[in-house]
Design a protein around this motif. Structure first.
Motif, PDB file in Angstrom:
ATOM      1  N   ALA A 111      70.756  52.969   3.694  1.00  0.00           N
ATOM      2  CA  ALA A 111      69.777  53.064   4.773  1.00  0.00           C
ATOM      3  C   ALA A 111      69.198  54.468   4.832  1.00  0.00           C
ATOM      4  O   ALA A 111      69.766  55.418   4.298  1.00  0.00           O
ATOM      5  N   TYR A 112      68.056  54.581   5.507  1.00  0.00           N
ATOM      6  CA  TYR A 112      67.395  55.869   5.702  1.00  0.00           C
ATOM      7  C   TYR A 112      67.199  56.103   7.197  1.00  0.00           C
ATOM      8  O   TYR A 112      67.050  55.155   7.966  1.00  0.00           O
ATOM      9  N   GLY A 113      67.169  57.379   7.601  1.00  0.00           N
ATOM     10  CA  GLY A 113      66.971  57.680   9.001  1.00  0.00           C
ATOM     11  C   GLY A 113      66.414  59.067   9.218  1.00  0.00           C
ATOM     12  O   GLY A 113      66.457  59.922   8.335  1.00  0.00           O
ATOM     13  N   VAL A 114      65.879  59.282  10.418  1.00  0.00           N
ATOM     14  CA  VAL A 114      65.425  60.598  10.862  1.00  0.00           C
ATOM     15  C   VAL A 114      65.861  60.777  12.304  1.00  0.00           C
ATOM     16  O   VAL A 114      66.117  59.795  13.028  1.00  0.00           O
ATOM     17  N   SER A 115      65.950  62.025  12.740  1.00  0.00           N
ATOM     18  CA  SER A 115      66.279  62.302  14.135  1.00  0.00           C
ATOM     19  C   SER A 115      65.091  62.942  14.826  1.00  0.00           C
ATOM     20  O   SER A 115      64.308  63.673  14.217  1.00  0.00           O
ATOM     21  N   ASP A 116      64.970  62.649  16.127  1.00  0.00           N
ATOM     22  CA  ASP A 116      63.908  63.204  16.959  1.00  0.00           C
ATOM     23  C   ASP A 116      64.524  63.540  18.306  1.00  0.00           C
ATOM     24  O   ASP A 116      64.769  62.648  19.122  1.00  0.00           O
ATOM     25  N   GLY A 117      64.817  64.809  18.523  1.00  0.00           N
ATOM     26  CA  GLY A 117      65.493  65.185  19.754  1.00  0.00           C
ATOM     27  C   GLY A 117      66.888  64.592  19.809  1.00  0.00           C
ATOM     28  O   GLY A 117      67.694  64.777  18.897  1.00  0.00           O
ATOM     29  N   ASN A 118      67.171  63.847  20.873  1.00  0.00           N
ATOM     30  CA  ASN A 118      68.494  63.249  21.058  1.00  0.00           C
ATOM     31  C   ASN A 118      68.592  61.827  20.525  1.00  0.00           C
ATOM     32  O   ASN A 118      69.571  61.125  20.807  1.00  0.00           O
ATOM     33  N   LYS A 119      67.594  61.400  19.775  1.00  0.00           N
ATOM     34  CA  LYS A 119      67.610  60.043  19.251  1.00  0.00           C
ATOM     35  C   LYS A 119      67.408  60.048  17.745  1.00  0.00           C
ATOM     36  O   LYS A 119      66.768  60.936  17.189  1.00  0.00           O
ATOM     37  N   ALA A 120      67.975  59.056  17.096  1.00  0.00           N
ATOM     38  CA  ALA A 120      67.801  58.864  15.660  1.00  0.00           C
ATOM     39  C   ALA A 120      67.256  57.469  15.411  1.00  0.00           C
ATOM     40  O   ALA A 120      67.487  56.543  16.208  1.00  0.00           O
ATOM     41  N   TYR A 121      66.545  57.323  14.301  1.00  0.00           N
ATOM     42  CA  TYR A 121      65.910  56.056  13.940  1.00  0.00           C
ATOM     43  C   TYR A 121      66.330  55.707  12.523  1.00  0.00           C
ATOM     44  O   TYR A 121      66.283  56.562  11.630  1.00  0.00           O
ATOM     45  N   MET A 122      66.755  54.448  12.318  1.00  0.00           N
ATOM     46  CA  MET A 122      67.370  54.094  11.045  1.00  0.00           C
ATOM     47  C   MET A 122      67.002  52.681  10.627  1.00  0.00           C
ATOM     48  O   MET A 122      66.899  51.769  11.457  1.00  0.00           O
ATOM     49  N   VAL A 132      56.744  63.185  11.866  1.00  0.00           N
ATOM     50  CA  VAL A 132      55.654  64.109  12.162  1.00  0.00           C
ATOM     51  C   VAL A 132      55.273  63.900  13.627  1.00  0.00           C
ATOM     52  O   VAL A 132      54.751  62.850  13.992  1.00  0.00           O
ATOM     53  N   ASN A 133      55.576  64.882  14.450  1.00  0.00           N
ATOM     54  CA  ASN A 133      55.351  64.778  15.895  1.00  0.00           C
ATOM     55  C   ASN A 133      56.110  63.570  16.443  1.00  0.00           C
ATOM     56  O   ASN A 133      57.299  63.450  16.219  1.00  0.00           O
ATOM     57  N   ASP A 134      55.451  62.642  17.109  1.00  0.00           N
ATOM     58  CA  ASP A 134      56.154  61.492  17.682  1.00  0.00           C
ATOM     59  C   ASP A 134      55.949  60.231  16.847  1.00  0.00           C
ATOM     60  O   ASP A 134      56.033  59.122  17.343  1.00  0.00           O
ATOM     61  N   LYS A 135      55.707  60.416  15.552  1.00  0.00           N
ATOM     62  CA  LYS A 135      55.514  59.290  14.651  1.00  0.00           C
ATOM     63  C   LYS A 135      56.407  59.453  13.422  1.00  0.00           C
ATOM     64  O   LYS A 135      56.722  60.567  13.000  1.00  0.00           O
ATOM     65  N   ILE A 136      56.808  58.321  12.871  1.00  0.00           N
ATOM     66  CA  ILE A 136      57.635  58.305  11.666  1.00  0.00           C
ATOM     67  C   ILE A 136      56.833  57.604  10.573  1.00  0.00           C
ATOM     68  O   ILE A 136      56.306  56.503  10.784  1.00  0.00           O
ATOM     69  N   TYR A 137      56.742  58.247   9.415  1.00  0.00           N
ATOM     70  CA  TYR A 137      56.006  57.681   8.287  1.00  0.00           C
ATOM     71  C   TYR A 137      56.993  57.229   7.221  1.00  0.00           C
ATOM     72  O   TYR A 137      57.926  57.956   6.870  1.00  0.00           O
ATOM     73  N   VAL A 138      56.776  56.017   6.732  1.00  0.00           N
ATOM     74  CA  VAL A 138      57.646  55.407   5.727  1.00  0.00           C
ATOM     75  C   VAL A 138      56.764  54.845   4.621  1.00  0.00           C
ATOM     76  O   VAL A 138      55.751  54.187   4.890  1.00  0.00           O
ATOM     77  N   GLY A 139      57.159  55.083   3.371  1.00  0.00           N
ATOM     78  CA  GLY A 139      56.383  54.517   2.282  1.00  0.00           C
ATOM     79  C   GLY A 139      57.057  54.687   0.949  1.00  0.00           C
ATOM     80  O   GLY A 139      58.118  55.304   0.828  1.00  0.00           O
ATOM     81  N   CYS A 140      56.430  54.124  -0.074  1.00  0.00           N
ATOM     82  CA  CYS A 140      56.982  54.094  -1.427  1.00  0.00           C
ATOM     83  C   CYS A 140      58.317  53.343  -1.404  1.00  0.00           C
ATOM     84  O   CYS A 140      58.535  52.497  -0.565  1.00  0.00           O
ATOM     85  N   GLY A 141      59.204  53.606  -2.363  1.00  0.00           N
ATOM     86  CA  GLY A 141      60.426  52.822  -2.484  1.00  0.00           C
ATOM     87  C   GLY A 141      60.261  51.685  -3.481  1.00  0.00           C
ATOM     88  O   GLY A 141      59.269  51.601  -4.219  1.00  0.00           O
TER      89      GLY A 141
END
Length: 219
Positions: free
Chosen positions: A1-12, A55-64
């Protein structure tokens, strides 16, 4: 899996499961409450080894890559509205396991493993590894091709950004074998130049992870 964090939250999300499927479920983890919330699922093909950039309040996902091969599509997830929208494809060969990071209000994506010969490919290898590099501008939904990486093409390392610069670390070289050492490079977006820094100790590593706390990177 892949994920990023933004402040106190993470997205996966993304990745593959033990029976060869590519899930499209998408999750938020609240670090303060220790709770998971399922969000709007990714509306396109699930995949292994994408780029994922905050990037700011957006998450970009691509390729793979998925069961049909490599991909070069590009998607935006808006955190406040919990919604996905497709953006302009990466204007280059499809690929998986690229390097990627964000600097300022832009996403940077490049290198990786494709299906056909391309920039930086080793002509004596059947592994098509690239050294091309691109900047994505969210406001204009536009890609800008940058200078090719000045050394051996590479795939499946790790990356981070810090203090206005991007960094790539370790991985495999243009024959999809380990680099001779764990190379460490710094990218300056102002000059569009790469500078090689001291390699990490030990051998080069395929698909490592890293994170930054304060002004230290842990690898």
């Amino acid at each position: 899996a892949y994920g990023v964090s933004d402040g106190n939250k993470a997205y996966m999300g993304f990745g593959s499961n033990p029976i060869g499927q590519y899930p499209t479920d998408w999750w938020e983890y609240d670090m303060l409450s220790n709770n998971w919330t399922q969000l709007t699922s990714f509306p396109s093909s699930g995949r292994n080894h994408p780029a994922m950039v905050l990037v700011n309040d957006k998450i970009y996902v691509g390729c793979g890559s998925d069961n049909n091969g490599n991909l070069n599509d590009w998607w935006e997830y808006d955190i406040p509205s919990n919604s996905w929208i497709q953006k302009l494809d990466l204007p280059a060969n499809e690929r998986h396991h690229p390097f990627y990071f964000s600097i300022g209000g832009y996403a940077y994506v490049g290198f990786g493993h494709g299906s056909i010969s391309g920039p930086g490919s080793n002509p004596s290898s059947s592994s098509y590894i690239y050294n091309d590099f691109y900047k994505y501008e969210p406001v204009s939904n536009n890609w800008v091709q940058l200078s090719n990486f000045p050394s051996e093409a590479r795939v499946a390392g790790t990356q981070f950004s810090y203090n206005g610069k991007g960094y790539i670390l370790s991985g495999d070289g243009d024959d999809h074998g380990p680099l001779d050492e764990g190379e460490f490079w710094e990218y300056d977006p102002v000059t569009d130049n790469w500078i090689q820094l001291n390699s990490h100790p030990g051998d080069a590593i395929w698909a490592p992870g890293c994170f930054v706390i304060g002004c230290d990177v842990y690898f």
